[in-house]
Design an enzyme around this catalytic site. Structure first.
Site, PDB file in Angstrom:
ATOM      1  N   GLY A 144      26.302  38.319  43.419  1.00 26.24           N
ATOM      2  CA  GLY A 144      27.000  39.601  43.327  1.00 26.24           C
ATOM      3  C   GLY A 144      26.363  40.565  44.291  1.00 26.24           C
ATOM      4  O   GLY A 144      26.044  40.188  45.421  1.00 26.24           O
ATOM      5  N   GLU A 145      26.114  41.758  43.854  1.00 27.48           N
ATOM      6  CA  GLU A 145      25.507  42.781  44.698  1.00 27.48           C
ATOM      7  C   GLU A 145      24.156  43.147  44.093  1.00 27.48           C
ATOM      8  O   GLU A 145      24.100  43.770  43.019  1.00 27.48           O
ATOM      9  CB  GLU A 145      26.450  43.988  44.769  1.00 27.48           C
ATOM     10  CG  GLU A 145      26.385  44.742  46.054  1.00 27.48           C
ATOM     11  CD  GLU A 145      26.496  43.868  47.299  1.00 27.48           C
ATOM     12  OE1 GLU A 145      27.469  43.104  47.437  1.00 27.48           O
ATOM     13  OE2 GLU A 145      25.589  43.951  48.149  1.00 27.48           O
ATOM     14  N   SER A 146      23.095  42.735  44.784  1.00 27.18           N
ATOM     15  CA  SER A 146      21.757  42.893  44.195  1.00 27.18           C
ATOM     16  C   SER A 146      21.390  44.355  43.960  1.00 27.18           C
ATOM     17  O   SER A 146      20.706  44.667  42.976  1.00 27.18           O
ATOM     18  CB  SER A 146      20.709  42.209  45.069  1.00 27.18           C
ATOM     19  OG  SER A 146      20.811  42.664  46.397  1.00 27.18           O
ATOM     20  N   CYS A 183      21.782  33.489  44.724  1.00 26.13           N
ATOM     21  CA  CYS A 183      22.202  34.487  45.716  1.00 26.13           C
ATOM     22  C   CYS A 183      21.640  35.875  45.366  1.00 26.13           C
ATOM     23  O   CYS A 183      20.445  36.081  45.488  1.00 26.13           O
ATOM     24  CB  CYS A 183      23.723  34.468  45.820  1.00 26.13           C
ATOM     25  SG  CYS A 183      24.261  34.884  47.468  1.00 26.13           S
ATOM     26  N   ARG A 200      18.020  39.978  52.764  1.00 24.61           N
ATOM     27  CA  ARG A 200      19.414  40.085  52.307  1.00 24.61           C
ATOM     28  C   ARG A 200      20.343  39.938  53.498  1.00 24.61           C
ATOM     29  O   ARG A 200      20.080  40.471  54.570  1.00 24.61           O
ATOM     30  CB  ARG A 200      19.667  41.450  51.661  1.00 24.61           C
ATOM     31  CG  ARG A 200      18.909  41.677  50.390  1.00 24.61           C
ATOM     32  CD  ARG A 200      19.204  43.071  49.859  1.00 24.61           C
ATOM     33  NE  ARG A 200      20.611  43.240  49.578  1.00 24.61           N
ATOM     34  CZ  ARG A 200      21.254  44.410  49.634  1.00 24.61           C
ATOM     35  NH1 ARG A 200      20.613  45.505  49.981  1.00 24.61           N
ATOM     36  NH2 ARG A 200      22.529  44.471  49.354  1.00 24.61           N
ATOM     37  N   ILE A 223      27.621  32.844  50.656  1.00 21.89           N
ATOM     38  CA  ILE A 223      28.458  34.039  50.798  1.00 21.89           C
ATOM     39  C   ILE A 223      27.544  35.237  51.004  1.00 21.89           C
ATOM     40  O   ILE A 223      26.840  35.656  50.074  1.00 21.89           O
ATOM     41  CB  ILE A 223      29.339  34.256  49.545  1.00 21.89           C
ATOM     42  CG1 ILE A 223      30.201  33.024  49.272  1.00 21.89           C
ATOM     43  CG2 ILE A 223      30.221  35.502  49.719  1.00 21.89           C
ATOM     44  CD1 ILE A 223      30.936  33.051  47.939  1.00 21.89           C
ATOM     45  N   ARG A 224      27.518  35.762  52.199  1.00 21.39           N
ATOM     46  CA  ARG A 224      26.615  36.878  52.532  1.00 21.39           C
ATOM     47  C   ARG A 224      25.246  36.654  51.885  1.00 21.39           C
ATOM     48  O   ARG A 224      24.712  37.486  51.178  1.00 21.39           O
ATOM     49  CB  ARG A 224      27.231  38.219  52.113  1.00 21.39           C
ATOM     50  CG  ARG A 224      28.561  38.493  52.821  1.00 21.39           C
ATOM     51  CD  ARG A 224      29.162  39.832  52.449  1.00 21.39           C
ATOM     52  NE  ARG A 224      29.400  39.964  51.032  1.00 21.39           N
ATOM     53  CZ  ARG A 224      28.742  40.790  50.228  1.00 21.39           C
ATOM     54  NH1 ARG A 224      27.816  41.576  50.691  1.00 21.39           N
ATOM     55  NH2 ARG A 224      29.038  40.821  48.949  1.00 21.39           N
ATOM     56  N   HIS A 272      25.806  29.320  46.206  1.00 19.17           N
ATOM     57  CA  HIS A 272      26.502  29.488  44.921  1.00 19.17           C
ATOM     58  C   HIS A 272      26.791  28.127  44.290  1.00 19.17           C
ATOM     59  O   HIS A 272      27.858  27.555  44.528  1.00 19.17           O
ATOM     60  CB  HIS A 272      27.828  30.226  45.137  1.00 19.17           C
ATOM     61  CG  HIS A 272      27.662  31.692  45.354  1.00 19.17           C
ATOM     62  ND1 HIS A 272      27.852  32.620  44.361  1.00 19.17           N
ATOM     63  CD2 HIS A 272      27.299  32.384  46.451  1.00 19.17           C
ATOM     64  CE1 HIS A 272      27.631  33.836  44.832  1.00 19.17           C
ATOM     65  NE2 HIS A 272      27.293  33.721  46.107  1.00 19.17           N
ATOM     66  N   GLU A 314      27.742  27.452  41.427  1.00 12.16           N
ATOM     67  CA  GLU A 314      28.871  27.515  40.482  1.00 12.16           C
ATOM     68  C   GLU A 314      30.208  27.292  41.185  1.00 12.16           C
ATOM     69  O   GLU A 314      31.223  27.089  40.525  1.00 12.16           O
ATOM     70  CB  GLU A 314      28.862  28.855  39.723  1.00 12.16           C
ATOM     71  CG  GLU A 314      29.371  30.072  40.486  1.00 12.16           C
ATOM     72  CD  GLU A 314      28.364  30.685  41.460  1.00 12.16           C
ATOM     73  OE1 GLU A 314      27.323  30.053  41.731  1.00 12.16           O
ATOM     74  OE2 GLU A 314      28.629  31.784  41.974  1.00 12.16           O
TER      75      GLU A 314
HETATM   76  N1  GLN Z   1      24.756  40.134  49.961  1.00  8.26           N
HETATM   77  C1  GLN Z   1      24.527  40.290  48.557  1.00  8.26           C
HETATM   78  C2  GLN Z   1      23.318  41.159  48.294  1.00  8.26           C
HETATM   79  O1  GLN Z   1      22.602  41.464  49.180  1.00  8.26           O
HETATM   80  C3  GLN Z   1      24.370  38.940  47.877  1.00  8.26           C
HETATM   81  C4  GLN Z   1      25.648  38.166  48.013  1.00  8.26           C
HETATM   82  C5  GLN Z   1      25.910  37.173  46.935  1.00  8.26           C
HETATM   83  O2  GLN Z   1      25.337  37.212  45.849  1.00  8.26           O
HETATM   84  N2  GLN Z   1      26.843  36.304  47.209  1.00  8.26           N
HETATM   85  O3  GLN Z   1      23.080  41.553  47.189  1.00  8.26           O
END
Ligand code: GLN
Length: 207
Positions: free
Chosen positions: A49-51, A81, A120, A154-155, A190, A192
């Site tokens: 998600g978004e840390s 992630c 990140r 993913i990112r 990921h 999952e």
């Molecule tokens: N780019 C996100 C972050 O820095 C992490 C991305 C993800 O969990 N898929 O939090």
């Protein structure tokens, strides 16, 4: 005995982890607020998600410190992630072209229990999202002989340094993308989103 796994459910891809854990025979409890920590559970999953958002919510909801203590006390944890970013002792930030500068400058005050350095969005904008495969290396196992694991990034954060006691479970192009240190497993991708269960089984094996 059925294992009960807590899934941090304040933001991000927690639902996918929950259905995978259920399909593996686990009971699942969601951690959305402090009182949820009163339930008993045997392991913890920190989703992607978004840390920055997750760290802020954990702090604001008062869950950061009690969970950090449980992890330090040996609670098995799988961080994927953004979840890996929350576990990392040291976090640096690169841009994925989406985050505002304020987000990049903001320190991530996560659990900081896993002795790794992560960057990140460390795979850069072009490689923001990609798939790959790589074998799982587990001590005392067949290792190379086993089929590769599909990896979806993913990112993703990039692991740029590992400290003492950190074992590389999966490496891609010579860099660790899944690591373990005692009760903690962290991965850049990921699990999952692919149907390979081996990383989950490794995590559940820690219980
Ligand atoms: N780019 C996100 C972050 O820095 C992490 C991305 C993800 O969990 N898929 O939090």
């Amino acid at each position: 005995m059925q294992k009960t796994i807590a899934v941090l459910a304040v933001q991000g891809a927690f639902a996918e982890h929950e259905s995978r854990l259920r399909s593996l025979g686990c009971a699942v409890v969601e951690l959305r607020q402090l009182t949820d920590l009163q339930q008993s559970f045997d392991g913890l999953v920190l989703p992607g998600g978004e840390s920055t958002t997750q760290a802020k919510l954990l702090h604001d909801l008062g869950m950061l410190e009690p969970l950090r203590q449980r992890i330090q006390g040996g609670l098995p944890v799988l961080g994927t992630c953004a979840g890996l970013i929350l576990l990392a002792e040291s976090v640096q930030s690169a841009s994925d072209g989406r985050n505002p500068i304020s987000d990049l400058l903001m320190p991530i005050l996560g659990f900081a229990t896993l002795p790794v350095t992560v960057v990140r969005n460390g795979y850069g904008r072009q490689l923001g999202s990609f798939t790959a495969t790589a074998p799982l290396h587990v001590k005392h196992s067949e290792g190379d002989g086993t089929p590769s694991i599909p990896l979806t990034f993913i990112r993703a954060p990039r692991i740029t340094a590992t400290g003492e006691g950190v074992e590389t479970l999966i490496a891609l192009n010579g860099e660790p993308v899944a690591v373990r240190c005692k009760n903690q497993i962290g991965c850049c991708f990921h699990p999952e989103l692919n149907d390979d269960n081996r990383l989950y089984e490794l995590f559940l094996g820690l219980i």
